[in-house]
Motif scaffolding. Sequence first.
Motif: not given
Lengths: 247, 222
Positions: A1-4, A8-12, A33-34, A37-41
């Motif tokens: 999987m690429t970083d991108h 994309e999984l952070a929101a769901p 992956c920092a 994690r920021a995105e999830v938060q």
Amino acid sequence: MTDHQWLELAAPYALGALDPQERIRFDAHLAQCATCRAEVQAFREVGGLLAYSAPAAAPPHGLRDRILSAARQVRPMAARRGPVLPWLAAAASIVLALLVGNAYRQERVAREQASRALVAAQDSVAGRDSLIATLLAPDAGTAALAATGQPPAARLFWIPSRHRVVMAVYRLPPAAAGRIYQLWAIAKGKPVSLGIFNTAPDGSLRAVMNAPRDLAFQVAAVTEEPAGGSPQPTQRPFLIGKLAGGD
Amino acid sequence: MGESQVLGCAVDVVLSEPRSMMASQNNRPAIPDCELVERMAGRDERALGELYDRHGAPVYSLALAIVGERADAEEVVADSFGQAWRTAEQFDPVRGSVMAWLATIARTRALDLVRARGRRARALTRAALGNSEGFAAPIASAGEAPDRGVERQEERRLVVRSLAELSEPQRRVIELAYFGGLTQTEIAAELQEPLGTVKTRMRAGLEKLRGSLVPPLSRGES
């Protein structure tokens, strides 16, 4: 999987909408992956606000009394502190053995970083004075906590005479919901909890933790644990550092 | 809060100022929410009563939106505040507001209850009926929300407005996930849409919500 694709999984994920397998894989990715994690938060904060979109309904009148009378019969978890402290005290007998190395240089660099962090923080004057006095104690030791092969994510200051640990975290996204970070002193290979913590949304934290009297340790480590912390680490530390100085 | 002092309300003043704490609490002359929770950890029942007075109605509304039955919603709210009382010590203001904490507890309990009964969440029923109104519409017309606190009502209005700005399909997948507790695959099956479409809609919808919600509610921080 690429970083991108991960990103994309952070929101769901934050909404609890990933399928179990995907969630498990993303959990593993989050541990390293920092950015994600920021995105999830960030998305978790959005999720929290969604509660407000429920159609407004008035709770029944008796509910308040019901909650309060139930509470009278239950001790809150504060009582849990009891067993934790003796456990920490058990670590108190362990002998200090330090790894010296280039202690002086590390200490100087670390203190400079702490000073910058202090200037940046909008602390009360009293808190700042107290923190400076603590950091500049003659017996202060330091440890840079890092993941393997990574630059330090956190800096630890250990002041034996004050039984204090001051921690400055620089790049550690907040723990996932229901999780918390826990700082451990590794004394003779045995982990001793120094406390639980979490970082601000920007990944930073400055914290003072009280250590047990006579605690001595050579290595400090951080694990991610269930909220509330664990008596013993349940995971391998993802940050680890050796202490220099501190005597 | 274990041994770390930094997690309590008081220490924030000394060392750092968590951003999330400020968002919902500026302009409020009363005791901040997080201090109420701290008092709860010290077994102050009045603090629990005050917390209920502030957030009982929105938490109940959330529970009712998920479980659909008033008696069940009451059960969920009682259990949720019970859990908050027992675990007040673990609340961490850095991670988010007290209301977000309560909402997480209540949502989890409500979804558990629905699943335990082998029922479908109310949100699913709505979606199955093809209700295109979503949740935002009823609340917008509900006028005065029954909870106290002007800024909370503002938060509510902002959330409702932001949800209304989403396309209906975007809003629906988000509501099915949040209120229905469904995964993306389950949502795709429910709506008989391709999984990729559901994923795209959910992400786009949440991105948009994030854009409209997070900055305005954080404005009071600086």
